[in-house]
Write an enzyme that holds these catalytic residues in place. Structure first.
Site: not given
Ligand code: GUN
Length: 366
Positions: A126, A170, A193
């Site tokens: 990422k 994460q 997200d």
């Protein structure tokens, strides 16, 4: 990703190839190699035999689509790697415009807790992708046994930092942490997200628009859109009901007027349900679970699974396969995503796109 190595597809000889006759007049179709019947393709302007693919309204063209060239295979291979590359290029040029015209550089903050190898790899990728498109990345690495309060403190700092437009924690988090508390604390304006319950809630409600849609299911939908695959009125099966992929994928398909069934570990007749589906999105993390015989001829298959299977011929001793038995599915489906190179690259592309969108929204730039 499943931690153990899973077994590979059983012999594909057990798979029966069932064909149906093409009935529609206005839709393009392709004859599968070596087959007498035809499989309808929900794609327009398409000819598999001579491999032409006219561009559509989204500007998508041949470069990202190739036909399966194996014996008897008929499915169009949906090349997520090529689509993701195109998206990254589009994001990079828009990021450059933001910088030149407004002096704004989009920023993404990533919080990683613990030292899981797979999570470390995802976070590294990422970060690298952000750099490649000109997005500034901020990284916080916390030890496995840090407290939930420490994570919340970092989120709060990023929530209040004007140079950060997206925040990603994460997953999975260590067991001692309350994932819900942590995801709830990410500002919905920076929730790239799309995991904050307010964003997910808006996704589920008619007439409401979430600020962000979770990246992997958004990537699946983008692949369907860019390949002109009709969703409205179609039957869809989503295999898996995770918060990250299965559940939001089902909501997205339903928002676009598909009739959706979610197949999960307690479903008694998964094959029967999947066999009725025009569109299958599989995100269950079981290598080769979905056999060719599970698929309706002409179905479009989006395979989210990335599962390691033993492979003594590979230098690593394993290779990655999807949830769908690819060789079998290629003979039955009209279009399919490969693993690797299908949905995987789309997740990061969507994250970059969400971060760009966030920066533009925060600064009120059209
Ligand atoms: N873990 C696996 N997939 C994802 C994802 O899309 N976002 C985050 N934050 N964690 C993940």
């Amino acid at each position: 990703m499943a931690s153990g190595l899973l077994s590979d597809c059983a012999s594909s000889s057990s798979c029966s190839i069932r064909l149906h006759q093409f009935k529609g007049k206005s839709r393009a179709f392709a004859r599968p190699f070596g087959c007498n019947g035809s499989i309808s393709l929900p794609l327009r302007n398409l000819s598999v035999k001579n491999c032409t693919f006219a561009s559509n309204s989204t500007g998508w063209s041949l470069s990202a689509v190739s036909s399966a060239m194996t014996d008897n295979a008929s499915a169009i291979i949906i090349d997520g790697k090529a689509v993701a590359k195109q998206i990254r290029e589009e994001v990079a040029s828009e990021v450059a415009r933001l910088k030149d015209a407004f002096g704004i550089i989009p920023g993404l903050a990533v919080i990683l807790v613990g030292s899981r190898k797979d999570s470390q790899t995802y976070v590294r990728n990422k970060k690298k992708s952000c750099e490649d498109v000109g997005i500034t990345s901020y990284e916080v690495n916390l030890p496995e046994y840090c407290t939930e309060e420490e994570v919340l403190k970092h989120i709060s700092v990023f929530n209040n930092d004007p140079s950060v437009h997206g925040i990603l924690v994460q997953l999975p988090l260590p067991r001692h942490m309350n994932e819900q508390n942590i995801l709830n604390s990410v500002s919905i304006e920076k929730d790239v997200d799309g995991f904050n319950p307010l964003n997910i809630g808006c996704l589920a409600l008619q007439g409401r628009e979430p600020l962000f849609v979770p990246c992997t299911p958004k990537g699946c939908m983008d692949l369907l859109h860019r390949h002109n695959i009709e969703i409205k009125g179609k039957r869809a099966a989503v295999i898996g009901r995770s918060n990250i992929v299965g559940m939001p994928a089902a909501l997205l398909l339903q928002r676009e007027n598909a009739t959706v069934t979610v197949v999960h570990s307690r479903t008694s007749n998964p094959e029967e349900i999947v066999r009725q589906a025009d569109i299958v999105i599989s995100a269950c993390g079981i290598a080769n679970l979905v056999r060719g015989s599970w698929l309706k001829p002409g179905a479009v298959v989006i395979d989210v699974g990335i599962n390691p299977v033993e492979d003594p011929e590979s230098p690593r001793g394993y290779r990655l396969v999807g949830d769908v038995c690819y060789e079998e599915a290629c003979k039955i489906a009209s279009a399919i995503t490969p693993v690797p190179g299908g949905v995987g690259p789309m997740t990061i592309a969507m994250l970059l796109s969400n971060t760009l969108t966030s920066a533009k929204r925060i600064h009120n730039i059209k």
